[in-house]
Design a protein around this motif. Structure first.
Motif, PDB file in Angstrom:
ATOM      1  N   PRO A  67     -10.448 -43.902 -28.480  1.00  0.00           N
ATOM      2  CA  PRO A  67      -9.495 -42.964 -29.079  1.00  0.00           C
ATOM      3  C   PRO A  67      -8.145 -42.994 -28.356  1.00  0.00           C
TER       4      PRO A  67
ATOM      5  N   SER B  57      -3.594 -42.162 -29.316  1.00  0.00           N
ATOM      6  CA  SER B  57      -2.551 -41.820 -30.275  1.00  0.00           C
ATOM      7  C   SER B  57      -2.879 -42.408 -31.643  1.00  0.00           C
TER       8      SER B  57
ATOM      9  N   ASP C 149      -5.898 -37.035 -22.655  1.00  0.00           N
ATOM     10  CA  ASP C 149      -5.376 -35.848 -23.322  1.00  0.00           C
ATOM     11  C   ASP C 149      -5.353 -36.082 -24.827  1.00  0.00           C
ATOM     12  N   ALA C 150      -6.116 -35.282 -25.576  1.00  0.00           N
ATOM     13  CA  ALA C 150      -6.163 -35.393 -27.031  1.00  0.00           C
ATOM     14  C   ALA C 150      -5.209 -34.410 -27.698  1.00  0.00           C
TER      15      ALA C 150
ATOM     16  N   GLU D  93      -7.489 -30.169 -26.312  1.00  0.00           N
ATOM     17  CA  GLU D  93      -8.734 -30.926 -26.262  1.00  0.00           C
ATOM     18  C   GLU D  93      -8.548 -32.211 -25.457  1.00  0.00           C
TER      19      GLU D  93
ATOM     20  N   TYR E  39     -10.374 -36.331 -24.880  1.00  0.00           N
ATOM     21  CA  TYR E  39     -11.358 -37.365 -25.163  1.00  0.00           C
ATOM     22  C   TYR E  39     -12.071 -37.661 -23.846  1.00  0.00           C
TER      23      TYR E  39
ATOM     24  N   LEU F  51     -15.028 -35.700 -28.244  1.00  0.00           N
ATOM     25  CA  LEU F  51     -13.855 -34.826 -28.239  1.00  0.00           C
ATOM     26  C   LEU F  51     -14.305 -33.422 -27.861  1.00  0.00           C
TER      27      LEU F  51
ATOM     28  N   TYR G  64     -11.082 -43.025 -34.011  1.00  0.00           N
ATOM     29  CA  TYR G  64     -10.268 -41.831 -33.792  1.00  0.00           C
ATOM     30  C   TYR G  64     -10.997 -40.731 -33.034  1.00  0.00           C
TER      31      TYR G  64
ATOM     32  N   ARG H  55     -11.493 -37.782 -33.637  1.00  0.00           N
ATOM     33  CA  ARG H  55     -11.132 -36.513 -34.276  1.00  0.00           C
ATOM     34  C   ARG H  55     -11.138 -36.688 -35.789  1.00  0.00           C
TER      35      ARG H  55
END
Length: 228
Positions: free
Chosen positions: A65, A67, A116-117, A121, A123, A142, A215, A217
């Motif tokens: 995961p 951007s 940093d998601a 949140e 990952y 996540l 992804y 998410r």
């Protein structure tokens, strides 16, 4: 094999090429300019390696995961170049590539990868390395920082910008098992390439159409106002 690797999963534009056992790479801050930079960087690294695209036998990419835009850039460029060359592709998870970077080539390492998601949140995944092999101790997921899985044992290294964005919450949650934090570490194309090389050698390359982002998410295609 001569292999190319691309990673644009974060804030950097990263490209690596192997020529036999030699490995050449570039890793540059990109911000929102990854789409503008990536093809020029591919060309530059191929020149550095003394190769051209016609001599590339396979392409690896950072599958995520990360951007959403960056993952689509890496997957799209990988698909296009692989189709043009008629070669296979290998996708490498960003959290595993992050663990590879943070391990510093140590034969034994225990890494908790945390990116940093955004939206409060992260990952998260955990990996243990013995020799050249990585064991997935906790699969990528996540989470809210305060709910990341607890990892048994101690002396784990926590790496990735998730620990920069949510250090206090993650330290409170994982403090009993994490002995060192490396929030500055991030995935690189060099790490993606090193992890992909044995998979290419084992004949695990996939068709170019399989170069798809991971992804984690849901609802990534919705408008911002529609996401919960």
């Amino acid at each position: 094999m001569n292999l190319l690797a691309i990673d644009t999963s974060g804030a950097f534009c990263s490209v690596a090429v192997s020529r036999g056992e030699a490995l050449v790479s570039r890793h540059e801050p990109a911000g929102q300019r990854q789409a503008e930079m990536i093809l020029d960087m591919v060309g530059a690294v191929l020149i550095d390696a003394g190769l051209d695209l016609a001599r590339i036998d396979g392409i690896a990419f950072g599958a995520g995961p990360g951007s959403f835009t960056g993952l689509r850039i890496a997957a799209g460029v990988t698909q296009g170049l692989a189709l043009a060359r008629g070669v296979g592709v290998v996708g490498i998870g960003s959290l595993l590539a992050l663990a590879e970077v943070a391990s510093d080539n140590a034969a034994n390492a225990q890494i908790i990868s945390c990116l940093d998601a955004h939206r409060g949140e992260v990952y998260h995944a955990a990996y243990r390395r013995t020799g050249v092999l990585w064991e997935e101790v906790c699969a990528p997921g996540l989470y809210k920082p305060e709910t990341v899985p607890l990892i048994p044992g101690g002396k784990w290294t926590g790496c990735g910008d998730g620990f920069a964005a949510h250090r206090d919450a993650l330290a409170a949650r994982l403090g009993a098992c994490v002995s060192e934090f490396r929030p500055e570490s991030g995935p690189t194309a060099r790490a993606v390439l090193k992890l992909a090389m044995p998979r290419f050698a084992a004949g695990e390359a996939m068709d170019a159409a399989a170069a798809l982002p991971m992804y984690l998410r849901d609802k990534v295609a919705l408008k911002t106002s529609e996401r919960k």
